[in-house]
Design a protein around this motif. Sequence first.
Motif, PDB file in Angstrom:
ATOM      1  N   THR A 106      44.776 -10.280  27.059  1.00 32.51           N
ATOM      2  CA  THR A 106      43.328 -10.051  27.085  1.00 32.51           C
ATOM      3  C   THR A 106      42.695 -10.263  25.716  1.00 32.51           C
ATOM      4  O   THR A 106      41.498 -10.488  25.624  1.00 32.51           O
ATOM      5  CB  THR A 106      42.990  -8.624  27.559  1.00 32.51           C
ATOM      6  OG1 THR A 106      43.582  -7.686  26.651  1.00 32.51           O
ATOM      7  CG2 THR A 106      43.510  -8.376  28.967  1.00 32.51           C
ATOM      8  N   HIS A 107      43.490 -10.204  24.658  1.00 35.93           N
ATOM      9  CA  HIS A 107      42.972 -10.378  23.303  1.00 35.93           C
ATOM     10  C   HIS A 107      42.666 -11.845  22.983  1.00 35.93           C
ATOM     11  O   HIS A 107      42.149 -12.148  21.926  1.00 35.93           O
ATOM     12  CB  HIS A 107      43.958  -9.818  22.284  1.00 35.93           C
ATOM     13  CG  HIS A 107      44.003  -8.316  22.274  1.00 35.93           C
ATOM     14  ND1 HIS A 107      44.247  -7.577  23.398  1.00 35.93           N
ATOM     15  CD2 HIS A 107      43.817  -7.431  21.279  1.00 35.93           C
ATOM     16  CE1 HIS A 107      44.223  -6.298  23.090  1.00 35.93           C
ATOM     17  NE2 HIS A 107      43.961  -6.175  21.808  1.00 35.93           N
ATOM     18  N   GLU A 109      40.863 -13.710  25.211  1.00 36.01           N
ATOM     19  CA  GLU A 109      39.746 -14.078  26.079  1.00 36.01           C
ATOM     20  C   GLU A 109      38.400 -13.826  25.399  1.00 36.01           C
ATOM     21  O   GLU A 109      38.233 -12.850  24.673  1.00 36.01           O
ATOM     22  CB  GLU A 109      39.794 -13.258  27.373  1.00 36.01           C
ATOM     23  CG  GLU A 109      41.013 -13.562  28.212  1.00 36.01           C
ATOM     24  CD  GLU A 109      41.118 -12.663  29.425  1.00 36.01           C
ATOM     25  OE1 GLU A 109      40.227 -11.790  29.622  1.00 36.01           O
ATOM     26  OE2 GLU A 109      42.085 -12.808  30.176  1.00 36.01           O
ATOM     27  N   THR A 110      37.457 -14.706  25.684  1.00 34.29           N
ATOM     28  CA  THR A 110      36.096 -14.510  25.207  1.00 34.29           C
ATOM     29  C   THR A 110      35.367 -13.576  26.167  1.00 34.29           C
ATOM     30  O   THR A 110      35.898 -13.233  27.230  1.00 34.29           O
ATOM     31  CB  THR A 110      35.330 -15.846  25.134  1.00 34.29           C
ATOM     32  OG1 THR A 110      35.186 -16.346  26.473  1.00 34.29           O
ATOM     33  CG2 THR A 110      36.037 -16.856  24.262  1.00 34.29           C
ATOM     34  N   ARG A 111      34.157 -13.221  25.836  1.00 30.34           N
ATOM     35  CA  ARG A 111      33.361 -12.387  26.748  1.00 30.34           C
ATOM     36  C   ARG A 111      33.113 -13.082  28.072  1.00 30.34           C
ATOM     37  O   ARG A 111      32.927 -12.450  29.095  1.00 30.34           O
ATOM     38  CB  ARG A 111      32.018 -12.050  26.107  1.00 30.34           C
ATOM     39  CG  ARG A 111      32.119 -11.061  25.015  1.00 30.34           C
ATOM     40  CD  ARG A 111      30.767 -10.686  24.504  1.00 30.34           C
ATOM     41  NE  ARG A 111      30.950  -9.717  23.434  1.00 30.34           N
ATOM     42  CZ  ARG A 111      30.052  -9.403  22.555  1.00 30.34           C
ATOM     43  NH1 ARG A 111      28.866  -9.981  22.611  1.00 30.34           N
ATOM     44  NH2 ARG A 111      30.291  -8.522  21.631  1.00 30.34           N
ATOM     45  N   ASP A 112      33.076 -14.410  28.044  1.00 29.44           N
ATOM     46  CA  ASP A 112      32.814 -15.190  29.256  1.00 29.44           C
ATOM     47  C   ASP A 112      34.075 -15.441  30.074  1.00 29.44           C
ATOM     48  O   ASP A 112      34.030 -16.140  31.082  1.00 29.44           O
ATOM     49  CB  ASP A 112      32.172 -16.531  28.887  1.00 29.44           C
ATOM     50  CG  ASP A 112      30.859 -16.336  28.133  1.00 29.44           C
ATOM     51  OD1 ASP A 112      30.171 -15.333  28.406  1.00 29.44           O
ATOM     52  OD2 ASP A 112      30.546 -17.184  27.282  1.00 29.44           O
ATOM     53  N   GLY A 113      35.225 -14.920  29.624  1.00 26.86           N
ATOM     54  CA  GLY A 113      36.467 -15.095  30.377  1.00 26.86           C
ATOM     55  C   GLY A 113      37.245 -16.349  30.026  1.00 26.86           C
ATOM     56  O   GLY A 113      38.262 -16.627  30.644  1.00 26.86           O
ATOM     57  N   THR A 115      39.879 -18.548  28.014  1.00 19.62           N
ATOM     58  CA  THR A 115      41.084 -18.246  27.252  1.00 19.62           C
ATOM     59  C   THR A 115      41.142 -19.158  26.037  1.00 19.62           C
ATOM     60  O   THR A 115      41.000 -20.370  26.149  1.00 19.62           O
ATOM     61  CB  THR A 115      42.340 -18.428  28.125  1.00 19.62           C
ATOM     62  OG1 THR A 115      42.218 -17.572  29.268  1.00 19.62           O
ATOM     63  CG2 THR A 115      43.590 -18.070  27.364  1.00 19.62           C
ATOM     64  N   SER A 120      40.883 -13.822  20.040  1.00 16.69           N
ATOM     65  CA  SER A 120      39.421 -13.858  20.098  1.00 16.69           C
ATOM     66  C   SER A 120      38.836 -13.111  18.898  1.00 16.69           C
ATOM     67  O   SER A 120      39.350 -12.051  18.526  1.00 16.69           O
ATOM     68  CB  SER A 120      38.957 -13.202  21.397  1.00 16.69           C
ATOM     69  OG  SER A 120      37.567 -13.062  21.415  1.00 16.69           O
ATOM     70  N   ARG A 122      36.410 -11.230  18.717  1.00 21.14           N
ATOM     71  CA  ARG A 122      36.008  -9.855  19.046  1.00 21.14           C
ATOM     72  C   ARG A 122      37.199  -8.918  19.180  1.00 21.14           C
ATOM     73  O   ARG A 122      37.036  -7.713  19.282  1.00 21.14           O
ATOM     74  CB  ARG A 122      35.163  -9.834  20.319  1.00 21.14           C
ATOM     75  CG  ARG A 122      35.924 -10.152  21.574  1.00 21.14           C
ATOM     76  CD  ARG A 122      34.977 -10.310  22.758  1.00 21.14           C
ATOM     77  NE  ARG A 122      35.733 -10.475  23.966  1.00 21.14           N
ATOM     78  CZ  ARG A 122      35.743  -9.604  24.955  1.00 21.14           C
ATOM     79  NH1 ARG A 122      35.014  -8.523  24.885  1.00 21.14           N
ATOM     80  NH2 ARG A 122      36.467  -9.829  26.029  1.00 21.14           N
ATOM     81  N   ARG A 123      38.420  -9.450  19.192  1.00 18.66           N
ATOM     82  CA  ARG A 123      39.628  -8.627  19.281  1.00 18.66           C
ATOM     83  C   ARG A 123      40.511  -8.754  18.041  1.00 18.66           C
ATOM     84  O   ARG A 123      41.627  -8.281  18.019  1.00 18.66           O
ATOM     85  CB  ARG A 123      40.457  -9.038  20.510  1.00 18.66           C
ATOM     86  CG  ARG A 123      39.769  -8.853  21.842  1.00 18.66           C
ATOM     87  CD  ARG A 123      39.695  -7.370  22.190  1.00 18.66           C
ATOM     88  NE  ARG A 123      39.126  -7.132  23.488  1.00 18.66           N
ATOM     89  CZ  ARG A 123      39.840  -6.917  24.591  1.00 18.66           C
ATOM     90  NH1 ARG A 123      41.138  -6.943  24.552  1.00 18.66           N
ATOM     91  NH2 ARG A 123      39.235  -6.690  25.723  1.00 18.66           N
ATOM     92  N   CYS A 129      40.124  -0.492  17.564  1.00 17.78           N
ATOM     93  CA  CYS A 129      40.487   0.186  18.811  1.00 17.78           C
ATOM     94  C   CYS A 129      41.829   0.906  18.719  1.00 17.78           C
ATOM     95  O   CYS A 129      42.004   1.970  19.292  1.00 17.78           O
ATOM     96  CB  CYS A 129      40.561  -0.824  19.955  1.00 17.78           C
ATOM     97  SG  CYS A 129      39.012  -1.674  20.258  1.00 17.78           S
TER      98      CYS A 129
END
Length: 151
Positions: A106-107, A109-113, A115, A120, A122-123, A129
């Motif tokens: 999942t790290h 993936e963009t916000r739009d899904g 890959t 990414s 954002r991660r 987190c």
Amino acid sequence: MKKLIGAMLACLMAGSLMAAVPEITNSTGGIKSERGNTDLVTDADAAPMKNFRKDGDLYDRQYMHQPPLIPHDTRNYEVDNKVNKCLACHSFKNASAMKAPKISPTHFETRDGMTLGEVSPRRYFCLQCHVPQADAKPLVENTFKPVEALN
């Protein structure tokens, strides 16, 4: 003349008002804080570092989709726009050799899904987190109950 008298009266009143205002001090005003009863302008000693739990001695997750806690110290880990020390062990390339968990798909993936071929943006900053586990007493009372499905 009226302006002059008005200005003189204003100065006199301001002087008498200033005498009624208590002197401002740098005390905490009796407020209890994590710093203890230390004046806010006084440098206090840093709190001692907490004891990090040892590898293999993991806390269970408390709710669905909770990011895993880090079972080791991350002090002096460099994570900035150019370097991410976490990826030295947790990247797909290095995880097996380092015997570390692989970074979640999942790290990537963009916000739009979509890959991506790399983590990414954002991660990328893991410590947003994921936090180190520590044996530390709670700062406030906690009545949280974990999700029963995770027990």
